[in-house]
Design a protein around this motif. Structure first.
Motif: not given
Length: 551
Positions: A457-474
């Motif tokens: 999570l520490n490196f998520m700022r400014g990213r953009t996910f294209l055609n991804k399946y994102v799982i946020i656990d807990e």
């Protein structure tokens, strides 16, 4: 309306007759208005006048164009009506309230805020660093600086009169902000150390109660021991409740609604049904429609009657459309070898496999199958359907016990110990293919792991996910601000699935009502491209089910 003739030579002005013909309304055109049930003749024309009122209106003399100036009335600001009848309260804020919610200064409506000087000292000592607390302290300092810049006079008298909180654009805050500008006479018990910051704030509250006798003075703190000491001294103290989305966790949206026993009797007479794409659709109208939301699951189970499991796909006025579900409890519809074992799991798999749902939240106790179903649906859509390019898994690194220190390796290697649940579920999914043999399962396991990325999570700022399946656990350990940061990373064609158990929150100062997962569930309910299911029945083992009930 015909236009006037163009001027024949340069600098020719319109005559008074031409100007009046353009400015005057045409009563003959208004007779084209029909009744409200008919379609308008020209949709682009909008009439903003009353024909009856104009018929009796006096005719004003024409005004020359060179002196035609319209004076707009001044816009008066809306005055917020106070909820109570008495004088506004004076809330003394503890430092932890400001560091917990930087916008807490503007969340007290018509009441006033008082900040002791020791609070500013503690804010200054906590503003250094890259933690969430340090960022909040810096945000509060910027807000206080903007409020202090609006002070009328440049001496202490301007502070003593109070600073209106609405001057920086927060119109919901109708109160004033007061700073401690003089030394207050504090009389605390001799057993309390005078140099401690909490005791100095308690002394300020006691002195304010003696000086402000016409209104209530209340201490607001997130520290439980601070509130206990205040009540022991006879001072009113309250917790900060404005960060909570819901007062009671039982009021959280479950995503499932059981239809009443008389559903067919009350809604069957006006019901329309049709088949499309192998699914049955029902259009209902009745007293149940106002209680429904888009993508909410409904079920009807009665002895001697056929059960109904459907999802709300459309709500138009007083009618709603229900669509039957795909039965994932049957092995022919298994998702990567996983079948639903109960009703809620079937609902969850219908959401996870729906390409129109971009944001899904799954909550439930331990062992309800949240991670297993989400991972199976992700592998099926990445490997088989090629709907997404890869799976991205992330979670909050909040330890249950003592921290073991720094971890070696790359980003994925550092996140490896936190992803034990991912490894356990991948092991279950790899064993589902019994006919592939040992070499086939090993090759499949390597191929599956090549499609899964573990991110921090520490490196998520400014990213953009294209055609991804994102799982946020807990996800129950996320704050609302962190949840917003993660969800706004989604680009075109990306699906985000949040998993969590609201009964296992490890982040300090977070509760079931203030968790980011609760915040997301409450804000996204009813959106056509989101869904939520609360899983109630555990399917891990009989030992885990019994332990979750009795422990």
């Amino acid at each position: 309306m015909p236009l006037p003739k163009p001027p024949a030579k340069r600098a020719t002005l319109l005559t008074q007759t031409d100007f009046d013909s353009q400015a005057a309304p045409k009563p003959g055109k208004r007779s084209q208005k029909t009744s409200s049930s008919a379609e308008p003749a020209s949709p682009a024309e909008l009439h903003l006048y009353d024909s009856h009122a104009e018929a009796v209106a006096p005719v004003l003399p024409p005004v020359a164009p060179e002196h035609h100036h319209v004076k707009r009335p001044a816009v008066e600001p809306k005055v917020r009506k106070p909820r109570g009848d008495g004088p506004p309260k004076l809330f003394v804020l503890d430092t932890n309230v400001l560091m917990h919610d930087p916008m807490s200064l503007f969340r007290f409506e018509e009441h006033d805020i008082y900040l002791p000087m020791i609070t500013l000292e503690e804010l200054d000592s906590h503003k250094r660093g890259m933690t969430e607390v340090a960022r909040n302290a810096r945000q509060v300092s910027r807000d206080l600086d903007a409020l202090a810049a609006t002070m009328g006079t440049r001496d202490a008298s301007g502070m003593s009169e109070g600073l209106p909180l609405a001057r920086t654009g927060h119109r919901e805050a109708a109160g004033k902000l007061y700073f401690q500008t003089n030394l207050l006479d504090v009389n605390l018990p001799a057993g309390l150390p005078q140099g401690k910051a909490d005791n100095q704030i308690l002394g300020v509250v006691q002195a304010l109660r003696e000086s402000e006798t016409k209104r209530d003075v209340v201490l607001v703190s997130k520290d439980i021991n601070m509130r206990i000491k205040a009540r022991a001294l006879g001072l009113p103290a309250e917790d900060y409740f404005n960060d909570k989305t819901l007062e009671d966790g039982d009021l959280l949206y479950t995503g499932v609604l059981q239809l009443p026993a008389d559903f067919w009797d009350r809604h069957g007479k006006t019901m329309e049904s049709w088949n499309q794409g192998g699914l049955t659709y029902y259009r209902i109208s009745g007293p149940l429609v106002p209680a429904l939301l888009i993508n909410q699951f409904v079920f009807f189970e009665a002895p001697g009657a056929a059960p109904l499991y459907a999802k709300v796909t459309e709500i138009t006025g007083k009618t709603a459309v229900l669509r039957t579900l795909r039965e994932y409890t049957h092995t022919k519809n298994a998702v990567w070898g996983v079948t639903a074992r109960n009703r809620e799991q079937n609902f969850a798999l219908n959401l996870l496999m729906d390409p129109e749902c971009d944001f899904i939240t799954l909550t439930g106790t331990a062992g309800t199958g949240k991670t297993l179903m989400t991972l199976a649906a992700g592998l099926s859509q990445v490997m088989d359907d090629r709907r997404y390019t890869e799976i991205i898994v992330t979670r909050v690194t909040v330890p249950v016990g003592e921290d073991i220190g720094f971890l070696p390796g790359t980003e994925e290697e550092k996140m490896g110990p936190w992803m034990g649940a991912l490894d356990d579920n991948l092991e279950v999914l790899s064993k589902s293919d019994g006919g592939a043999g040992e070499w086939g399962r090993a090759a499949t396991n390597d191929l599956v792991r090549s499609k899964i990325r573990i991110k921090s999570l520490n490196f998520m700022r400014g990213r953009t996910f294209l055609n991804k399946y994102v799982i946020i656990d807990e996800a129950q350990n996320l704050t609302p601000k962190q949840m917003k940061t993660l969800i706004t990373r989604a680009g075109p064609g990306t699906k985000i699935v949040c998993l969590g158990n609201l009964a296992q929150i490890d982040t300090p100062y977070l509760t079931e009502g203030s968790s980011g997962l609760t915040y997301a569930v409450d804000r996204f309910k009813g959106w056509p491209h989101s869904g939520h299911i609360m899983l109630a029945r555990g399917e891990r083992s009989r030992l885990a089910d019994f332990a979750s009930e009795v422990l």
